[in-house]
Design a protein around this motif. Structure first.
Motif, PDB file in Angstrom:
ATOM      1  N   GLY A 196      -2.626   7.380   5.511  1.00 25.57           N
ATOM      2  CA  GLY A 196      -3.474   6.324   6.049  1.00 25.57           C
ATOM      3  C   GLY A 196      -3.155   4.938   5.529  1.00 25.57           C
ATOM      4  N   LYS A 197      -1.988   4.770   4.892  1.00 25.93           N
ATOM      5  CA  LYS A 197      -1.663   3.452   4.325  1.00 25.93           C
ATOM      6  C   LYS A 197      -1.500   2.388   5.411  1.00 25.93           C
ATOM      7  CE  LYS A 197       3.111   5.039   3.991  1.00 25.93           C
ATOM      8  NZ  LYS A 197       2.764   6.325   4.635  1.00 25.93           N
ATOM      9  N   SER A 198      -0.974   2.768   6.582  1.00 27.91           N
ATOM     10  CA  SER A 198      -0.845   1.789   7.675  1.00 27.91           C
ATOM     11  C   SER A 198      -2.221   1.406   8.206  1.00 27.91           C
ATOM     12  CB  SER A 198       0.019   2.361   8.810  1.00 27.91           C
ATOM     13  OG  SER A 198       1.345   2.579   8.368  1.00 27.91           O
ATOM     14  N   TYR A 199      -3.123   2.388   8.322  1.00 29.17           N
ATOM     15  CA  TYR A 199      -4.511   2.096   8.679  1.00 29.17           C
ATOM     16  C   TYR A 199      -5.084   1.056   7.737  1.00 29.17           C
ATOM     17  CZ  TYR A 199      -5.818   5.684  12.167  1.00 29.17           C
ATOM     18  OH  TYR A 199      -5.982   6.427  13.299  1.00 29.17           O
ATOM     19  N   LEU A 200      -4.863   1.271   6.445  1.00 30.03           N
ATOM     20  CA  LEU A 200      -5.423   0.395   5.425  1.00 30.03           C
ATOM     21  C   LEU A 200      -4.892  -1.030   5.594  1.00 30.03           C
ATOM     22  CD1 LEU A 200      -7.024  -0.108   2.843  1.00 30.03           C
ATOM     23  CD2 LEU A 200      -5.109   0.844   1.531  1.00 30.03           C
ATOM     24  N   ALA A 201      -3.591  -1.172   5.729  1.00 32.32           N
ATOM     25  CA  ALA A 201      -2.989  -2.504   5.857  1.00 32.32           C
ATOM     26  C   ALA A 201      -3.455  -3.202   7.127  1.00 32.32           C
ATOM     27  CB  ALA A 201      -1.462  -2.385   5.839  1.00 32.32           C
ATOM     28  N   VAL A 253       2.991  -4.785   3.018  1.00 34.68           N
ATOM     29  CA  VAL A 253       4.063  -3.799   3.125  1.00 34.68           C
ATOM     30  C   VAL A 253       3.487  -2.430   2.814  1.00 34.68           C
ATOM     31  CG1 VAL A 253       4.784  -4.179   0.737  1.00 34.68           C
ATOM     32  CG2 VAL A 253       6.394  -3.188   2.343  1.00 34.68           C
ATOM     33  N   THR A 254       3.927  -1.412   3.529  1.00 34.99           N
ATOM     34  CA  THR A 254       3.505  -0.039   3.259  1.00 34.99           C
ATOM     35  C   THR A 254       4.735   0.846   3.100  1.00 34.99           C
ATOM     36  OG1 THR A 254       3.453   0.731   5.565  1.00 34.99           O
ATOM     37  CG2 THR A 254       1.480  -0.400   4.734  1.00 34.99           C
ATOM     38  N   GLY A 255       4.581   1.934   2.358  1.00 34.49           N
ATOM     39  CA  GLY A 255       5.677   2.883   2.192  1.00 34.49           C
ATOM     40  C   GLY A 255       5.252   4.077   1.372  1.00 34.49           C
ATOM     41  N   ASN A 256       5.997   5.146   1.504  1.00 27.98           N
ATOM     42  CA  ASN A 256       5.784   6.330   0.672  1.00 27.98           C
ATOM     43  C   ASN A 256       6.609   6.178  -0.602  1.00 27.98           C
ATOM     44  OD1 ASN A 256       4.110   7.626   2.570  1.00 27.98           O
ATOM     45  ND2 ASN A 256       5.919   8.348   3.702  1.00 27.98           N
ATOM     46  N   ILE A 278       1.571  -6.980  -5.181  1.00 29.92           N
ATOM     47  CA  ILE A 278       0.544  -6.129  -5.780  1.00 29.92           C
ATOM     48  C   ILE A 278       0.450  -4.848  -4.963  1.00 29.92           C
ATOM     49  CG2 ILE A 278      -1.933  -5.929  -6.238  1.00 29.92           C
ATOM     50  CD1 ILE A 278      -1.964  -8.954  -6.703  1.00 29.92           C
ATOM     51  N   VAL A 279       0.809  -3.721  -5.569  1.00 28.50           N
ATOM     52  CA  VAL A 279       0.886  -2.450  -4.848  1.00 28.50           C
ATOM     53  C   VAL A 279      -0.274  -1.536  -5.257  1.00 28.50           C
ATOM     54  CG1 VAL A 279       2.288  -0.417  -4.340  1.00 28.50           C
ATOM     55  CG2 VAL A 279       3.391  -2.645  -4.709  1.00 28.50           C
ATOM     56  N   SER A 280      -1.134  -1.202  -4.303  1.00 30.71           N
ATOM     57  CA  SER A 280      -2.220  -0.239  -4.516  1.00 30.71           C
ATOM     58  C   SER A 280      -1.798   1.118  -3.971  1.00 30.71           C
ATOM     59  CB  SER A 280      -3.500  -0.687  -3.803  1.00 30.71           C
ATOM     60  OG  SER A 280      -4.007  -1.869  -4.369  1.00 30.71           O
ATOM     61  N   THR A 281      -2.186   2.169  -4.665  1.00 31.38           N
ATOM     62  CA  THR A 281      -1.795   3.529  -4.269  1.00 31.38           C
ATOM     63  C   THR A 281      -3.023   4.328  -3.841  1.00 31.38           C
ATOM     64  OG1 THR A 281       0.092   3.509  -5.782  1.00 31.38           O
ATOM     65  CG2 THR A 281      -0.696   5.667  -5.041  1.00 31.38           C
ATOM     66  N   PHE A 332       0.859  -1.182   0.000  1.00 31.46           N
ATOM     67  CA  PHE A 332       0.000   0.000   0.000  1.00 31.46           C
ATOM     68  C   PHE A 332       0.893   1.229   0.000  1.00 31.46           C
ATOM     69  CE2 PHE A 332      -2.394  -3.464   1.914  1.00 31.46           C
ATOM     70  CZ  PHE A 332      -3.456  -3.511   1.014  1.00 31.46           C
ATOM     71  N   ASN A 333       0.748   1.978  -1.074  1.00 30.47           N
ATOM     72  CA  ASN A 333       1.658   3.071  -1.369  1.00 30.47           C
ATOM     73  C   ASN A 333       0.942   4.409  -1.236  1.00 30.47           C
ATOM     74  OD1 ASN A 333       3.982   4.434  -2.614  1.00 30.47           O
ATOM     75  ND2 ASN A 333       2.629   4.659  -4.390  1.00 30.47           N
TER      76      ASN A 333
END
Length: 813
Positions: A516-521, A603-606, A619-622, A508-509
């Motif tokens: 909020g990517k950590s929230y999402l994961a 995995v999450t990251g900016n 598979i990376v969602s943005t 989640f990018n």
């Protein structure tokens, strides 16, 4: 009515007053607070209640709020004016912006009351400690009814109610935004634990007295001193330790008596059955509040819903074994049968394991020794007196048991489940216990918490299920249909991961921190019923290996690499994602472990960048809020808390979507398939593609869905390693066409002072070499590593050997 009563009555028109049929609204709602004075305290006024609430949470001072005396208060005799029932509790109604955040907000308010000296424990007649405060924490449940209209009094009665009018505060204010209230910090949580412990210590004398009174009542009528002492020990174990031994008498749902030993001797009959409360059979007019789980993967237990819920461990009658010199092999054999039947130990990855702390632990000798002695009573032969006497287990027995691999009687356990899922044959696992077909263990403390999975749903039921599953995630701004499809695929994969041989990881990018990517994961991972196991990233392969092995050995449902800085690159993760098992050596010994890889990796990251072979495995969602400071944007509710509180509901919605796809014949929407993830492609990706083609928008607002695999292509093209390779190949072909050249010749040409169109750029060779100047060995290794790989129509080919030097060419496909 209750779920059980509805099932017994077979009333299809009735609904149950449970959270399966009731939920918080997605918009404005009313938070209900029930405020009662503590034991022996005077009744509170509305002003006192509001003052206290605003003291512990100053943000409430401007909230729209109504306070009213309880419906059964202020009742008087008509003629004498005598107060038959005076002031009582106070109802607090707060208009909030989003009802879905009420459980989280209510718990924070309750905790803050405790931290500010307004918390206390009430001791039940059984000695159970029930946490209380000014605010009743059991009220904010969507299925709760509020009897607010006042007392019903018939005309001929000589009583009347004179309840004061409700008091209204801030009537013109906007609904209170509960999402602005932060969770307790770690320091505050530690402070709260200290306060709770101090209150528990203070009430211990009252707790002890209540338990003694309960035991005394049950010993009445027994005159034989030995019998009284034996029964006292049984009762003390039940009420103090919540342990029910073989002679403990329980009341079945039909009112008959049955001992724990009789139940344990016939687990197939009693598993999943309901009984009365073990300590108070008359609780709630003799309701069947107790549920038996005899196939839990741990110790068999009875879970009672009485007084907020309590779990009682069941113990069978111990088996007696006689031990004499030279008989340890026989004792080991008989003990193995007994321990295997206890259902608490399993085989996994060549280890003897047990279930504890929501994970899998290797059995240790001290634990096994204690476990053996809980199930077996040993009598050792006294050689001189020729008599047997009670003894501990033989010193070597636990050691021999653990090293008896190959002769263990325990079943092989593949993984843990906290909720239902579909087997690969499309049948549903929804009964707690060990599933022989799959090797999965379904754990549950409350089978009534399982939501209905609709089989062969209608289009309206499918739409409702999709809306339900998507609801906690609807405020995440996915940049396109493929990104939304990737998130949905992650949700369905989380549910089904324990049954899938292999599955991709999900990233989640975001472009800016605080999106909020950590929230999402974390919210997605809670669909498994567990918090994700967070793993800090390490660039050292050996450290990566240790961390991944530990997570797989523990059987973690999901593993999260959060807030990754830099590129995601790991040969070990590559291997784990595309293999059904992962082999590693056991720490400290030369023996290998063969571990199941059925964990979900997140995995999450900016500006998350996936490189090399992981490009086709992650598979990376943005998500993109389209603002400079997205952290300033508040979610109307906490999505992680929302899923954590209702994960079984959302899991059932996901399973209903899968059920609809199965009922449609599991059609293949595309002819292509994702290599290494064929089963995942058949069950998850094709389901997402099928769902995207249903006319759900005719019935509700749902997101557009694309193909999650397009995100793999995007990662592939964003890979800087690939971009470097593409530049290298195009430069080579532009310079030499199809000619064969040695690495030395390429380096020589790059060193000539020519324009970039006449040779491969020198700085590119330096980059490939990873140093300050081109390195022939590094460049040759680069060529070998990428030989035969097609990139943008170019491919490296190994040629002949000339003067002991390898020739290479780059051909246009």
């Amino acid at each position: 009515m209750s779920k059980k009563r509805k099932a017994d009555n077979k009333d299809t028109n009735a609904i149950t007053r449970s959270n399966e049929c009731f939920d918080w609204p997605k918009d404005k709602a009313v938070f209900l607070g029930d405020c009662d004075p503590g034991p022996g305290a005077d009744a509170l006024t509305p002003e006192q209640v509001r003052s206290t609430l605003c003291e512990v949470m100053p943000e409430l001072a401007d909230a729209p709020m109504v306070l009213w005396h309880s419906a059964s208060s202020h009742i008087y005799h008509k003629e004498t004016g005598e107060a038959l029932k005076g002031a009582g509790g106070i109802r607090v109604y707060i208009i909030v912006a989003d009802g879905r955040d009420i459980p989280r907000f209510g718990q924070i308010l309750f905790d803050r009351l405790w931290m500010n000296g307004h918390g206390f424990y009430v001791c039940s007649k059984l000695g159970a400690l029930l946490p209380r405060s000014l605010l009743n924490a059991s009220v904010w449940q969507p299925e709760r009814l509020d009897f607010a209209a006042g007392a019903y009094i018939a005309e001929h009665e000589q009583i009347e109610q004179k309840r004061p009018a409700p008091q209204i505060f801030n009537p013109d204010a906007e609904p209170f935004n509960t999402s602005s209230i932060s969770d307790l910090s770690n320091e505050e949580k530690e402070q709260l634990v200290g306060i709770n412990n101090a209150e528990r210590e203070a009430i211990k004398p009252a707790q002890h007295a209540a338990r003694e009174e309960w035991i005394k009542e049950r010993l009445e009528g027994l005159t034989d001193e030995k019998e009284r002492e034996q029964k006292r020990l049984i009762l003390e174990k039940a009420i103090l330790d919540r342990k029910l031994f073989a002679d403990y008498v329980l009341t079945a749902k039909n009112g008959s008596q049955v001992t724990v030993g009789e139940i344990m001797d016939d687990p197939d009959k009693w598993h999943n059955q309901y009984l009365k409360d073990p300590l108070e059979p008359d609780y709630n007019d003799g309701a069947n509040t107790g549920w038996l789980n005899l196939k839990s993967g741990g110790k068999p237990y009875l879970y009672s819903h009485a007084h907020g819920g309590a779990s009682y461990t069941l113990y069978r009658q111990t088996t007696t074994l006689k031990v004499a010199g030279g008989e340890l092999p026989r004792v080991l054999n008989e003990t193995s049968n007994i321990i295997a039947l206890s259902g608490e130990t399993f085989q996994r990855a060549g280890l003897l394991v047990r279930i504890a702390d929501d994970g899998i632990l290797a059995v240790t000798q001290p634990w096994l020794k204690n476990h053996i002695e809980e199930n077996v009573s040993f009598l050792r032969l006294d050689g001189r007196k020729k008599t047997y006497f009670p003894s501990d287990s033989p010193p070597e027995l636990a050691t021999r048991y653990i090293h008896n691999r190959g002769a263990w009687r325990e079943p092989e356990r593949v993984g843990l489940l906290n909720g239902p899922l579909f087997r690969l044959d499309d049948t549903l696992i929804d009964s707690p216990g060990y599933d022989v077909k799959t090797g999965l263990l379904l754990k549950s403390r409350n089978i009534e918490g399982f939501y209905k999975v609709t089989r062969n749903p209608t289009i309206l039921e499918l739409c409702e299920a999709f809306q339900t599953l998507w609801e906690p995630f609807e405020h995440f701004p996915f940049v396109g249909p493929d990104d939304a499809a990737g998130a949905l695929a992650a949700m369905l994969t989380t549910i089904q991961r324990p049954i899938l041989p292999t599955a991709p990881a999900f990233g989640f990018n975001a472009h800016v921190a605080g999106s909020g990517k950590s929230y999402l994961a974390k919210a997605i991972s809670w669909l498994s019923g567990n918090e994700p196991s967070e793993m800090p990233r390490s660039s050292e392969p050996e450290e990566q290996r240790k961390r991944f092995t530990a997570a797989l050995l523990a059987g973690r449902s999901s593993v999260l690499i959060d807030n990754l800085n830099g590129m995601l690159d790991s040969d070990i993760l590559c291997s784990i994602l595309t293999s059904e098992s992962y082999e590693d050596r056991k720490l400290g010994v030369s023996e290998n472990l063969n571990l199941s890889t059925r964990s979900l990796f997140l995995v999450t990251g900016n500006n998350l960048t996936v490189v090399k072979d992981l490009c086709r495995r992650v598979i990376v969602s943005t998500i993109d809020h389209g603002t400079e400071k997205p952290s300033k944007l508040a979610f109307p509710f906490n999505p992680v808390a929302r899923v954590r509180e209702n994960w079984l509901k959302y899991r059932a919605a996901g399973l209903t979507i899968l059920s609809a796809y199965i009922a449609a014949g599991s059609p293949r929407i595309t002819s292509d398939s994702v290599g290494s993830f064929e089963v995942w492609d058949n069950t998850i990706r094709q389901c997402v593609l099928w769902l995207s083609r249903q006319d759900l928008r005719l019935y509700s607002m749902v997101p557009d869905l694309g193909d999650p695999i397009n995100l793999l292509d995007q990662s592939y093209h964003n890979d800087p390693e690939l971009a470097r390779l593409e530049e290298y190949l195009s430069s080579w072909h532009r310079t030499y066409s199809n000619q064969e050249k040695t690495v030395a010749k390429v380096m020589q040409d790059a060193g000539i002072d020519l324009d970039d169109t006449s040779s491969i750029p020198n700085d590119l060779l330096i980059d490939i070499s990873g140093g300050n100047k081109p390195n022939s060995r590094a460049i040759a290794a680069f060529m070998r590593q990428n030989e035969g790989r097609y990139v943008n129509g170019y491919v490296i080919r190994k040629g002949r050997v000339k003067s002991e030097r390898q020739l290479w060419s780059v051909l246009k496909a």
